[in-house]
Design a protein around this motif. Structure first.
Motif, short mmCIF file in Angstrom:
data_model
loop_
_atom_site.label_atom_id
_atom_site.label_comp_id
_atom_site.label_asym_id
_atom_site.label_seq_id
_atom_site.Cartn_x
_atom_site.Cartn_y
_atom_site.Cartn_z
N PRO A 97 6.32 2.66 0.79
CA PRO A 97 5.92 3.92 0.15
C PRO A 97 5.42 3.97 -1.26
O PRO A 97 4.64 4.65 -1.72
CB PRO A 97 7.28 4.89 0.02
N SER A 98 5.95 2.83 -2.10
CA SER A 98 5.62 2.76 -3.35
C SER A 98 4.04 2.39 -3.56
O SER A 98 3.58 2.36 -4.84
CB SER A 98 6.47 1.82 -4.18
N LEU A 99 3.75 1.92 -2.48
CA LEU A 99 2.18 1.47 -2.70
C LEU A 99 1.11 2.58 -2.08
O LEU A 99 -0.20 2.28 -2.17
CB LEU A 99 1.93 0.18 -1.56
N GLY A 100 1.55 3.54 -1.65
CA GLY A 100 0.87 4.66 -1.24
C GLY A 100 0.00 4.41 0.33
O GLY A 100 0.26 3.38 0.99
N HIS A 101 -0.51 5.72 0.86
CA HIS A 101 -0.89 5.98 1.88
C HIS A 101 -2.23 4.87 2.46
O HIS A 101 -2.38 4.34 3.15
CB HIS A 101 -1.36 7.21 2.44
N LYS A 102 -2.90 4.62 1.36
CA LYS A 102 -3.98 3.73 1.44
C LYS A 102 -3.93 2.51 1.82
O LYS A 102 -4.41 1.92 2.86
CB LYS A 102 -5.03 3.99 0.40
N ALA A 103 -2.73 1.74 0.92
CA ALA A 103 -2.55 0.77 1.44
C ALA A 103 -1.83 0.49 2.76
O ALA A 103 -1.80 -0.66 3.45
CB ALA A 103 -1.43 -0.01 0.22
N ALA A 104 -1.01 1.56 3.01
CA ALA A 104 -0.12 1.59 4.38
C ALA A 104 -1.33 1.50 5.25
O ALA A 104 -0.83 1.07 6.49
CB ALA A 104 0.76 2.54 4.43
N ASN A 105 -2.49 2.36 5.39
CA ASN A 105 -3.24 2.43 6.37
C ASN A 105 -3.84 1.14 6.65
O ASN A 105 -4.48 0.66 7.77
CB ASN A 105 -4.30 3.46 5.90
N LEU A 106 -4.41 0.26 5.45
CA LEU A 106 -4.94 -1.06 5.59
C LEU A 106 -4.30 -1.92 6.30
O LEU A 106 -4.61 -2.67 6.93
CB LEU A 106 -5.17 -1.36 4.07
N GLU A 107 -2.68 -2.04 5.95
CA GLU A 107 -1.96 -2.96 6.43
C GLU A 107 -1.91 -2.50 8.05
O GLU A 107 -1.80 -3.63 8.85
CB GLU A 107 -0.64 -2.79 5.88
N ARG A 108 -1.98 -1.17 8.46
CA ARG A 108 -1.77 -0.99 9.81
C ARG A 108 -2.98 -1.44 10.63
O ARG A 108 -3.16 -1.84 11.71
CB ARG A 108 -1.51 0.50 10.03
N LEU A 109 -4.33 -1.29 10.00
CA LEU A 109 -5.57 -1.50 10.28
C LEU A 109 -5.45 -3.09 10.79
O LEU A 109 -6.07 -3.61 11.77
CB LEU A 109 -6.52 -1.41 9.66
N GLY A 110 -5.06 -4.01 9.90
CA GLY A 110 -4.99 -5.48 9.85
C GLY A 110 -3.99 -5.82 11.09
O GLY A 110 -4.34 -6.73 11.61
N SER B 88 -7.69 2.75 -6.23
CA SER B 88 -6.60 3.33 -6.40
C SER B 88 -5.56 3.31 -4.93
O SER B 88 -6.33 3.67 -3.91
CB SER B 88 -6.74 4.77 -7.15
N SER B 89 -4.52 3.71 -5.05
CA SER B 89 -3.61 3.86 -3.66
C SER B 89 -2.52 4.87 -4.23
O SER B 89 -1.30 4.39 -4.05
CB SER B 89 -3.23 2.47 -3.04
N ALA B 90 -2.54 5.72 -4.97
CA ALA B 90 -1.52 6.70 -5.29
C ALA B 90 -0.70 7.39 -4.22
O ALA B 90 -1.29 7.33 -3.18
CB ALA B 90 -2.04 7.77 -6.21
N ALA B 91 0.26 7.65 -4.76
CA ALA B 91 1.28 8.41 -3.73
C ALA B 91 0.56 9.81 -3.32
O ALA B 91 0.12 10.44 -4.17
CB ALA B 91 2.67 8.74 -4.56
N THR C 225 5.72 9.32 -9.79
CA THR C 225 6.57 8.46 -10.69
C THR C 225 6.20 7.14 -11.03
O THR C 225 6.61 6.25 -11.70
CB THR C 225 7.77 8.41 -9.99
N HIS C 226 4.91 6.62 -10.03
CA HIS C 226 4.60 5.36 -10.05
C HIS C 226 3.15 5.29 -9.43
O HIS C 226 2.69 6.40 -8.89
CB HIS C 226 5.56 4.42 -9.24
N SER C 227 2.41 4.46 -9.43
CA SER C 227 0.95 4.28 -9.27
C SER C 227 0.70 2.68 -8.62
O SER C 227 1.56 1.96 -9.02
CB SER C 227 -0.06 4.83 -10.19
N ALA C 228 -0.29 2.54 -7.66
CA ALA C 228 -0.68 1.39 -7.21
C ALA C 228 -2.33 1.00 -6.87
O ALA C 228 -3.04 2.05 -7.13
CB ALA C 228 0.00 1.29 -5.63
N ALA C 229 -2.84 0.02 -6.98
CA ALA C 229 -3.93 -0.33 -6.72
C ALA C 229 -4.00 -1.32 -5.85
O ALA C 229 -3.35 -2.43 -5.49
CB ALA C 229 -4.35 -0.86 -8.15
N ILE C 230 -5.28 -1.29 -5.19
CA ILE C 230 -5.76 -2.10 -4.01
C ILE C 230 -6.90 -3.07 -4.74
O ILE C 230 -7.66 -2.48 -5.29
CB ILE C 230 -6.02 -1.33 -2.72
#
Length: 794
Positions: free
Chosen positions: A2-15, A54-57, A110-115
């Motif tokens: 969750p702290s890495l955002g939906h975009k990162a989660a989606n890339l992980e799932r694609l891989g 970006s991979s914001a919440a 409360t936090h942000s993430a970047a790919i």
């Protein structure tokens, strides 16, 4: 994560799903520079270039895309990775990101993430929507593509091609190829080489590969997806990100389809016609359902279903097709009849199979159908009696002498006379469709089946043509009459010699014209001179009734001799053939009766228009066509909600004019409130790669000659010996068809009016030739085969 955002989660799932995602890693705003460089070296070569996104919440979630709100930096080198990651992380708290969250009623992060993802040296890139993002069509995938990097596509900085893909058929529905002048490369915006400017960005194989990948991603996530992709210089596809489509329309699904009905109501229709036709469909389908055994409580519960069997899309009448399928579910055991009905109407087969009824309910349904079948000839005779009575009633009351109340009374009496039996037409269509399908399966040859239906006698729908051909034969045999026919005042000059014949023809067949089922279309009473150019064509071509009938009898005899069946199959064949011929004959004859009913209704409302004009309620008698039946009744009888008809008519005229400039697709799928949807436009059919076009052969024989494209027949239109090419036809085209050497029509089915009349006239006919008016040039030499269903461009 969750702290890495939906975009990162989606890339992980694609891989994990084994899909082609470039190498990447993700960091939060807690990352230090040393750790960031360590991750870079672990994933990439020292000289690699990466994209930082970006991979914001909340970003790329099912509800909120954050499209364009957060920072992306491309072609980043190792030595600058830290500064660009910090900039992307900070963008989640930028003014525009904060404003977006407020508009979407989202909490601040409360936090942000970047790919950090390896750059693809893209030859081409773009976006794929697994379903149409505007109308929600689940069978249509949309691909937008440009040369170079996808940044130019999502920011609208470069010209793009758009492709519409048919998921069921794995086919390309449409290509919209732009002239491309710019692309995004490693150094930024650059010119597209001249030799690429007008070429499609994507080839067919690449499009199909993207379609397959899109379907895999949709299946993985369980919902329609918005996918960014790139194709590298070696032709390999890479997936950069995937997110749910957040703009899909919601609400009840409706599908509007103009298959078959476009024959009767081509183009824009006025409010008066639609309101009359809608009411007629409602009553006819309710009566038909009752005849097939639907209980009265169900009929009452399904009132809304029967009231919406048709719809109005940009002023054009369409079937509300899901309601038709729904009607079949009210008739237990009828699911097996759906395929034959779909074929007869020219509908694409439904993807999902209907629920199968129990054995007992199927047996009960079979008994009901058998009872209706054995009574059908008597029911048709009863229909004809009621129609004759309604016609006699109308003729006994000259409408030009009736006041407004008397005209409405006459309308209601005719409605009450005919509506209790009008369902016979629908039941006959049901049997015609099923018998026609059964005949084809018995003889095993679709072309032979069509030839067996040639030469049918007592086909009253051809009598209007036969009447004119008889007059043409008389003129051809008399030099004096031929000379009068060529004069500018031919109509007046011929009156002393043929006035009685003309009057009889108009009295019996004056309602048969092009667009005859539109109440706004004039009849021969309004302009009888339109018979003159038709007679000139028939006299010049030398057509005779005897020759036409002999040609048909010969085709019929040859077909009957070609049938090689024995024993029980031959007995079944004879039974089915006899009843198929009868059902098709009844269908065409009752269609002519329908035309005459519309003629009566036209005259009633034209008289009301004259009365409204004389009373200054309307400025023109033709304004009556821009009101509905209910509005006219309400204005006369005191239940209208408006007294300013002129203002209402002005609004409707503006709408109809605007509708005339649109060209909605033959099938329109909507969600929720129908008129809040954006209706898709009709697609241009790609030019054929082959010199042979294919359709449905429905009248045997070959014809070779010049193509003559006719979009809207006029009284002076003529195609003597030429091959008539049209988008669609209606029963009134029979006068133009008769002089043609062959018929090619874009729309239609094997039981459409075009097909039936083509067979009866003995003219080689091919229907369902998609894009014929575009692929064939006016005046081009072509050859058609009405048996094989081919059109050869010479």
């Amino acid at each position: 994560m969750p702290s890495l955002g939906h975009k990162a989660a989606n890339l992980e799932r694609l891989g994990r799903a084994g899909l082609p995602v470039p190498r990447w890693f993700c960091v939060t705003d807690a990352v230090g520079e040393a750790e960031l460089l360590h991750l870079f070296d672990r994933h990439f070569a020292p000289d690699a270039r990466v994209a930082v996104r970006s991979s914001a919440a909340g970003e790329d979630s099912a509800k909120d895309s954050f499209a364009g709100q957060l920072e992306t930096v491309l072609w980043v080198s190792r030595d600058r990775i830290a500064e660009h990651v910090r900039a992307v992380l900070a963008s989640s708290r930028s003014d525009r990101a904060i404003q977006y969250r407020r508009l979407r009623q989202l909490q601040d992060p409360t936090h942000s993430a970047a790919i950090v993802q390896e750059m693809v040296d893209a030859r081409s890139s773009g976006v794929l929507f697994t379903v149409h993002p505007t109308n929600g069509d689940p069978n249509e995938t949309v691909v937008t593509a440009a040369y170079g990097l996808g940044e130019g596509v999502v920011s609208d900085r470069v010209e793009t091609d758009t492709y519409l893909l048919d998921r069921r058929r794995r086919a390309i529905r449409d290509r919209r190829i732009a002239r491309k002048t710019s692309r995004i490369g490693p150094a930024g915006l650059e010119e597209v080489p001249a030799d690429l400017a007008t070429r499609p960005v994507l080839g067919d194989d690449e499009l199909r590969a993207l379609l397959v990948i899109g379907e895999k991603i949709e299946a993985e996530f369980g919902s329609p997806q918005d996918i960014e992709w790139a194709i590298d210089q070696q032709g390999k596809i890479h997936l950069l990100q995937a997110r749910p489509i957040t703009t899909l329309p919601s609400g009840r699904e409706r599908i509007f389809d103009n298959s078959n009905i476009v024959e009767g109501y081509p183009g824009v229709t006025t409010p008066l016609t639609f309101s009359f036709v809608r009411s007629a469909y409602e009553e006819t389908f309710r009566q038909s359902a009752r005849a097939f055994g639907v209980p009265e409580p169900v009929l009452e519960t399904e009132r809304a279903l029967f009231a919406t069997m048709i719809g109005l899309i940009d002023g054009r009448i369409y079937y509300n097709i899901l309601n038709w399928y729904r009607l079949y579910t009210l008739l237990p055991g009828f699911e097996r009849h759906i395929p034959a009905w779909e074929k007869a109407l020219g509908l694409a087969p439904r993807a999902e199979a209907p629920r199968r009824a129990s054995l007992w309910r199927r047996f009960a349904a079979t008994l009901r159908v058998a009872r209706l079948f054995w009574r059908q000839d008597r029911e048709v005779a009863r229909f004809n009696e009621r129609f004759a009575h309604a016609q006699a009633l109308f003729r006994s009351r000259p409408v030009e002498h009736l006041d407004a109340d008397e005209l409405l009374d006459l309308y209601e009496r005719i409605w009450a006379e005919l509506m209790p039996v009008w369902h016979v037409t629908l039941i006959n269509d049901f049997f015609a469709f099923q018998l026609y399908d059964k005949l084809g399966r018995l003889v095993g040859d679709a072309a032979l089946r069509n030839e067996l239906l040639c030469g049918e006698t007592k086909m009253e729908s051809l009598e209007p043509l036969a009447s004119l051909l008889r007059t043409a034969e008389r003129i051809r045999a008399d030099g004096g009459l031929r000379a009068l026919l060529e004069r500018d005042d031919a109509w007046d000059a011929l009156q002393p010699h043929l006035g009685k014949e003309f009057a009889e023809h108009i009295a019996r067949y004056g309602d048969r014209t092009t667009g005859e089922l539109k109440l706004e279309t004039p009849t021969l009473d309004d302009d009888p001179t339109q018979l003159v150019p038709l007679l000139r064509t028939y006299v010049a071509t030398g057509q005779t009734i005897a020759a036409m009938e002999e040609r048909e009898r010969r085709s019929r005899r040859d077909a009957e001799g070609a049938v090689r069946l024995t024993g029980a199959r031959r007995l079944a064949y004879r039974f089915v053939l006899r009843h198929t011929r009868a059902a098709v004959r009844h269908r065409e004859n009752m269609r002519l009766a329908r035309t005459r009913v519309f003629g009566m209704v036209k005259r009633i409302f034209r008289s009301l228009g004259r009365i409204f004009e004389e009373g200054e309620s309307l400025s023109s008698r033709d304004d009556i066509f821009f009101l509905t039946v209910e509005e006219i009744f309400g204005y006369v009888r005191g239940t209208s909600v408006t007294r300013h008809l002129a203002d209402l008519v002005a609004l409707r005229r503006r709408e109809v004019e605007a509708f005339g400039k649109s060209r909605p697709a033959p099938r329109v799928e909507t969600r929720g409130i129908v008129y809040e949807n954006v209706f898709p436009a009709a697609l241009s059919t790609p030019m054929p790669e082959s010199r042979v076009l294919r359709g449905l052969g429905c009248s045997p024989g070959r014809a070779r000659g010049r193509a003559r494209i006719v979009y809207e027949p006029t009284p002076n239109a003529a195609v003597p010996g030429e091959i008539l090419i049209a988008r669609m036809t209606d029963p009134g085209w029979v006068f133009l068809m008769a002089s043609a050497g062959g018929l090619v029509v874009e729309r239609g089915s094997l039981l459409s009016h075009t097909a039936i009349i083509g067979r009866e006239l003995g003219i080689p006919t091919v229907v369902g030739v998609d894009g014929a008016t575009r692929a064939i040039a006016d005046g081009q030499e072509i050859e058609i085969d009405g048996r094989e269903g081919t059109v050869r461009l010479l």
